[in-house]
Write a protein that holds these residues in place. Structure first.
Motif, short mmCIF file in Angstrom:
data_model
loop_
_atom_site.label_atom_id
_atom_site.label_comp_id
_atom_site.label_asym_id
_atom_site.label_seq_id
_atom_site.Cartn_x
_atom_site.Cartn_y
_atom_site.Cartn_z
N GLN A 32 13.26 -7.12 -0.75
CA GLN A 32 12.74 -8.18 0.12
C GLN A 32 11.36 -8.64 -0.33
OE1 GLN A 32 12.08 -6.90 4.15
NE2 GLN A 32 11.34 -8.89 4.81
N VAL A 33 10.47 -7.69 -0.61
CA VAL A 33 9.10 -8.02 -1.03
C VAL A 33 9.13 -8.71 -2.40
CG1 VAL A 33 6.86 -7.06 -1.69
CG2 VAL A 33 8.02 -6.24 0.37
N ALA A 34 10.00 -8.25 -3.29
CA ALA A 34 10.10 -8.89 -4.61
C ALA A 34 10.50 -10.36 -4.44
CB ALA A 34 11.12 -8.15 -5.47
N ALA A 35 11.45 -10.63 -3.56
CA ALA A 35 11.86 -12.02 -3.33
C ALA A 35 10.71 -12.84 -2.76
CB ALA A 35 13.05 -12.05 -2.39
N GLU A 36 9.95 -12.25 -1.82
CA GLU A 36 8.80 -12.95 -1.22
C GLU A 36 7.74 -13.28 -2.27
OE1 GLU A 36 7.43 -10.32 1.85
OE2 GLU A 36 9.20 -10.66 3.10
N LEU A 37 7.54 -12.39 -3.24
CA LEU A 37 6.52 -12.59 -4.27
C LEU A 37 7.05 -13.35 -5.49
CD1 LEU A 37 4.74 -9.09 -4.25
CD2 LEU A 37 3.96 -11.23 -3.20
N GLY A 38 8.33 -13.69 -5.48
CA GLY A 38 8.92 -14.39 -6.61
C GLY A 38 9.15 -13.52 -7.83
N ILE A 39 9.28 -12.21 -7.60
CA ILE A 39 9.54 -11.27 -8.70
C ILE A 39 11.05 -11.19 -8.92
CG2 ILE A 39 9.40 -8.85 -9.42
CD1 ILE A 39 6.89 -8.60 -7.66
N ASN A 40 11.46 -11.34 -10.17
CA ASN A 40 12.88 -11.20 -10.51
C ASN A 40 13.14 -9.75 -10.87
OD1 ASN A 40 15.52 -11.57 -11.30
ND2 ASN A 40 14.98 -12.37 -13.31
N ASN A 93 6.70 19.56 2.63
CA ASN A 93 5.27 19.68 2.42
C ASN A 93 4.75 18.46 1.66
OD1 ASN A 93 5.14 22.26 3.56
ND2 ASN A 93 5.73 23.20 1.62
N LYS A 94 5.63 17.86 0.88
CA LYS A 94 5.24 16.73 0.04
C LYS A 94 6.49 15.94 -0.32
CE LYS A 94 3.45 15.85 -4.59
NZ LYS A 94 3.00 16.47 -5.83
N ILE A 95 6.35 14.62 -0.35
CA ILE A 95 7.42 13.74 -0.81
C ILE A 95 6.82 12.81 -1.86
CG2 ILE A 95 9.06 11.92 -0.20
CD1 ILE A 95 9.22 13.15 2.60
N GLU A 96 7.48 12.72 -3.00
CA GLU A 96 7.02 11.85 -4.08
C GLU A 96 8.10 10.79 -4.33
OE1 GLU A 96 5.00 13.17 -7.94
OE2 GLU A 96 7.08 12.82 -8.53
N ILE A 97 7.66 9.54 -4.41
CA ILE A 97 8.58 8.43 -4.67
C ILE A 97 8.17 7.77 -5.98
CG2 ILE A 97 9.49 6.24 -3.80
CD1 ILE A 97 8.45 7.12 -1.02
N VAL A 98 9.14 7.64 -6.88
CA VAL A 98 8.90 6.97 -8.15
C VAL A 98 9.81 5.74 -8.19
CG1 VAL A 98 9.03 7.15 -10.67
CG2 VAL A 98 8.35 9.15 -9.30
N LEU A 99 9.18 4.56 -8.32
CA LEU A 99 9.93 3.32 -8.43
C LEU A 99 9.91 2.88 -9.89
CD1 LEU A 99 8.60 1.31 -5.36
CD2 LEU A 99 10.65 2.68 -5.53
N LYS A 100 11.10 2.56 -10.41
CA LYS A 100 11.23 2.12 -11.81
C LYS A 100 11.94 0.77 -11.83
CE LYS A 100 11.54 6.88 -13.48
NZ LYS A 100 12.41 7.87 -14.15
N PRO A 101 11.14 -0.31 -11.69
CA PRO A 101 11.75 -1.65 -11.71
C PRO A 101 11.96 -2.15 -13.14
CG PRO A 101 9.42 -1.85 -11.31
CD PRO A 101 9.72 -0.36 -11.40
N LEU A 144 3.07 -6.11 -9.94
CA LEU A 144 3.85 -4.94 -9.49
C LEU A 144 3.02 -4.01 -8.61
CD1 LEU A 144 5.97 -4.10 -12.65
CD2 LEU A 144 6.74 -5.08 -10.47
N GLN A 145 1.72 -3.91 -8.88
CA GLN A 145 0.86 -3.09 -8.02
C GLN A 145 0.76 -3.70 -6.63
OE1 GLN A 145 -2.55 -2.92 -10.66
NE2 GLN A 145 -2.04 -0.83 -11.31
N LYS A 146 0.65 -5.01 -6.55
CA LYS A 146 0.64 -5.70 -5.25
C LYS A 146 1.98 -5.48 -4.54
CE LYS A 146 -0.05 -10.09 -2.94
NZ LYS A 146 -0.45 -11.47 -3.03
N TRP A 147 3.08 -5.61 -5.30
CA TRP A 147 4.43 -5.38 -4.78
C TRP A 147 4.55 -3.98 -4.20
CZ3 TRP A 147 7.94 -2.11 -7.63
CH2 TRP A 147 9.25 -2.08 -7.15
N LEU A 148 4.08 -2.98 -4.94
CA LEU A 148 4.14 -1.60 -4.49
C LEU A 148 3.36 -1.39 -3.19
CD1 LEU A 148 5.13 1.28 -5.14
CD2 LEU A 148 3.01 1.61 -6.39
N GLN A 149 2.17 -1.98 -3.13
CA GLN A 149 1.34 -1.86 -1.93
C GLN A 149 2.04 -2.48 -0.71
OE1 GLN A 149 -2.31 -4.13 -2.03
NE2 GLN A 149 -3.33 -2.70 -0.66
N LEU A 150 2.67 -3.64 -0.89
CA LEU A 150 3.38 -4.29 0.21
C LEU A 150 4.63 -3.50 0.62
CD1 LEU A 150 3.02 -8.02 -0.84
CD2 LEU A 150 1.99 -6.90 1.16
#
Length: 140
Positions: free
Chosen positions: A59-67, A88-96, A105-111
């Motif tokens: 959704q955020v990618a579409a809003e920012l015009g990211i393909n 105790n800890k959760i780690e999320i790794v996004l690989k677009p 992409l940093q702005k995308w991640l923050q949103l």
């Protein structure tokens, strides 16, 4: 405000089934019935989190015009089964896979982080009520 409801049940300490609006989810880690094994509750939490992050990311990618050509979401939870039972800890790794710049992409991640309801519920305190209802059998 939207109310989301699921109903879970088990019989004879066998497989636990949760009915959602569109499907049945089976949860079982029962040594008594190994053929019924399925994902653990911890794995379901992480799977739900991954699904939420994916949906919000798209959704955020579409809003920012990211393909986004593709997106891999890897979530690792460090669970404790002793003092405080839970993560105790959760780690999320996004690989677009995308042509977007690192700054976009940093702005995308923050949103994505700001807009994820599951992230919000895990990071912030959400009141939870545990209510007991005892079913009584009346002998006639």
């Amino acid at each position: 405000m939207k109310t989301i409801n699921v109903l879970g049940y088990s019989r004879n300490n066998e497989q636990f089934v949760v009915k959602t609006q569109n499907s049945d989810v089976r949860i079982s880690r029962n040594e008594k019935f190994p053929e019924l094994e399925g994902p653990s509750p911890f794995e379901y939490i992480l799977a739900g989190f991954a699904g939420c992050v994916n949906a919000v990311s798209q959704q955020v990618a579409a809003e920012l015009g990211i393909n986004l050509k593709s997106l891999q979401v890897e979530i690792t939870g460090e669970a404790s089964l002793e003092e405080r039972v839970g993560f105790n800890k959760i780690e999320i790794v996004l690989k677009p896979t995308t042509d977007a710049s690192l700054s976009v992409l940093q702005k995308w991640l923050q949103l994505v982080q700001q807009k994820s309801p599951v992230y919000d519920n895990l990071v912030n305190s959400t009141p939870v009520e545990l209510i007991l209802y005892k079913e009584y059998n009346y002998a006639a």
